[in-house]
Write a protein that holds these residues in place. Sequence first.
Motif, PDB file in Angstrom:
ATOM      1  N   HIS A   1       0.856  -1.174   0.000  1.00  0.00           N
ATOM      2  CA  HIS A   1       0.000   0.000   0.000  1.00  0.00           C
ATOM      3  C   HIS A   1       0.901   1.235   0.000  1.00  0.00           C
ATOM      4  CE1 HIS A   1      -3.508  -2.495   1.077  1.00  0.00           C
ATOM      5  NE2 HIS A   1      -2.651  -3.149   1.875  1.00  0.00           N
ATOM      6  N   THR A   2       0.348   2.310  -0.535  1.00  0.00           N
ATOM      7  CA  THR A   2       1.028   3.606  -0.471  1.00  0.00           C
ATOM      8  C   THR A   2       0.119   4.537   0.312  1.00  0.00           C
ATOM      9  OG1 THR A   2       2.126   3.247  -2.586  1.00  0.00           O
ATOM     10  CG2 THR A   2       2.028   5.501  -1.781  1.00  0.00           C
ATOM     11  N   LEU A   3       0.590   4.971   1.502  1.00  0.00           N
ATOM     12  CA  LEU A   3      -0.232   5.747   2.417  1.00  0.00           C
ATOM     13  C   LEU A   3       0.474   7.037   2.782  1.00  0.00           C
ATOM     14  CD1 LEU A   3      -1.182   2.809   4.822  1.00  0.00           C
ATOM     15  CD2 LEU A   3      -2.504   3.647   2.869  1.00  0.00           C
TER      16      LEU A   3
ATOM     17  N   GLU B   1       4.013  13.156   4.874  1.00  0.00           N
ATOM     18  CA  GLU B   1       5.007  12.249   4.277  1.00  0.00           C
ATOM     19  C   GLU B   1       4.308  11.011   3.728  1.00  0.00           C
ATOM     20  OE1 GLU B   1       9.437  10.927   5.561  1.00  0.00           O
ATOM     21  OE2 GLU B   1       7.832  10.373   6.951  1.00  0.00           O
ATOM     22  N   GLN B   2       4.717  10.646   2.521  1.00  0.00           N
ATOM     23  CA  GLN B   2       4.151   9.450   1.890  1.00  0.00           C
ATOM     24  C   GLN B   2       4.967   8.224   2.288  1.00  0.00           C
ATOM     25  OE1 GLN B   2       4.268   9.100  -2.446  1.00  0.00           O
ATOM     26  NE2 GLN B   2       2.037   8.919  -2.417  1.00  0.00           N
ATOM     27  N   GLN B   3       4.283   7.126   2.579  1.00  0.00           N
ATOM     28  CA  GLN B   3       4.931   5.898   3.018  1.00  0.00           C
ATOM     29  C   GLN B   3       4.559   4.747   2.078  1.00  0.00           C
ATOM     30  OE1 GLN B   3       6.911   5.364   5.762  1.00  0.00           O
ATOM     31  NE2 GLN B   3       6.811   7.465   6.573  1.00  0.00           N
ATOM     32  N   ARG B   4       5.574   3.895   1.847  1.00  0.00           N
ATOM     33  CA  ARG B   4       5.322   2.626   1.146  1.00  0.00           C
ATOM     34  C   ARG B   4       5.212   1.562   2.228  1.00  0.00           C
ATOM     35  NH1 ARG B   4       3.041   0.574  -3.379  1.00  0.00           N
ATOM     36  NH2 ARG B   4       4.211  -1.206  -4.223  1.00  0.00           N
ATOM     37  N   VAL B   5       4.095   0.819   2.238  1.00  0.00           N
ATOM     38  CA  VAL B   5       3.785  -0.103   3.339  1.00  0.00           C
ATOM     39  C   VAL B   5       3.559  -1.504   2.781  1.00  0.00           C
ATOM     40  CG1 VAL B   5       2.189  -0.606   5.225  1.00  0.00           C
ATOM     41  CG2 VAL B   5       2.741   1.779   4.656  1.00  0.00           C
TER      42      VAL B   5
ATOM     43  N   THR C   1       8.514   7.166   0.886  1.00  0.00           N
ATOM     44  CA  THR C   1       8.722   7.090  -0.575  1.00  0.00           C
ATOM     45  C   THR C   1       9.847   8.008  -1.039  1.00  0.00           C
ATOM     46  OG1 THR C   1       6.983   8.741  -0.890  1.00  0.00           O
ATOM     47  CG2 THR C   1       6.344   6.422  -1.046  1.00  0.00           C
ATOM     48  N   ASP C   2      10.078   9.151  -0.347  1.00  0.00           N
ATOM     49  CA  ASP C   2      11.171  10.021  -0.783  1.00  0.00           C
ATOM     50  C   ASP C   2      12.526   9.349  -0.591  1.00  0.00           C
ATOM     51  OD1 ASP C   2      11.033  10.055   1.940  1.00  0.00           O
ATOM     52  OD2 ASP C   2      11.299  12.236   2.165  1.00  0.00           O
TER      53      ASP C   2
END
Length: 437
Positions: A99-101, A106-110, A127-128
Amino acid sequence: MKRSLQRHLSLMLGGTILLTCLVAAIASFALAYSEAKEFQDDMLQQIAELNSDDGFAQKTPQSSRKITLKDPESRITIIHLPGEPRPDWLAADLRSGFHTLYAGAEQQRVFIRDMPAERRTVVTQPTDARDEIAANSALHTLIPLLLLLPLLTILIMRIVRHELAPIAQLSRSLDEQSADRPQALADDGLPEEISPFVQAINRLLERVNHLIGQQRRFIADAAHELRSPLTALSVQAQNLRHAESIAVVHERLLPLQEGIERARQLTEQLLNLARTQAETSGRTEVNISLLARELIAAYLPVAEARKLDLGLEEMVPLTVCGSPEALRLIVKNALENALKYTSEGGEVTLRLRADEHDSIIEIVDDGPGIPIDEQARVFDSFYRMPDARGEGSGLGLTIAREAATRQGGTVSLHAGPEGSGLIFRYRQTHGTPDARI
């Protein structure tokens, strides 16, 4: 500024390679970036599996079965639910998988992995950070291409300069040639594409040599032919100076006048020949029927004085594309020769006819004719047959042939009707003044 083939090739090849490298670099960067992202997803999944209870059940003691990883560079965080607090941005009802939350701004890849007894392992990464790692990895693939670009540019310039070097060498060879005796260029070792060009130059040089040789012979012959009448004029002038009476003066004045006329005619023919060889006038439609009538009228008094039957036989009205001056010279010189060498009471006919392809002008006489083995030689400058009668310079037929060649036609001599007399024939293809027959 003149267009440089070497510079043009270098720019075109360099530009093509630069564009190709740019496309390859973009494609390589995109593929490497995508591969790096996939690798990071796989890494998140593998970390989740390694940090799950059942993944460590057979490998680690009970106190070490739960591991928390915090990597300052990759910024990977592992969360075990329900044993650890669940972040607010992580919904409880998310299904397992990627998931991308957003965790605030801040954007997170989960990645979420479900385990028995409603336990879950959650692995997150900003994600950065992922993008920075993927970009750095992809940029490393561009380094070889960036290093190759200047090397390829230098190689292209050297290859183009080396391949075009034979042309520069040929130009130097031509510059070193003697203007009055040019020699053929050597084509050994030349590229296949340049050889036809060099062969064409060699054929041109051969024609130039031939023309130079003709000019040398013509100048030598002209000097020889002019020397004799000028010497005779000088002697006759001296004789006239020493004349003892008016009667003797009148007696010696006649051969002097005849010598001056011969010198004038020779000079006029030399000028006609030079003018014909340097012919640059434009071509137009020439009414040969009208030209023939004008020449017949001009030479009718000469024919009557020699008691010759001069006539015109016009089978078809004739029009030829060419230079009026050159065509007049051709017919005029042939007609003069026929009138000069035909015996009294003979016939000279100017005949105009045409066949399917050619326009034909003929001067037919019943004079002594020319032997077959002499018919080619009488076209040479200053050549006269040994038994030729009358005065002449041997330039009339030479001028006619030169003018015919310039018009794209041919002249030839043939035996007259029933083997007696002579036929002078000029032939030119209809509407094609540059044809060679």
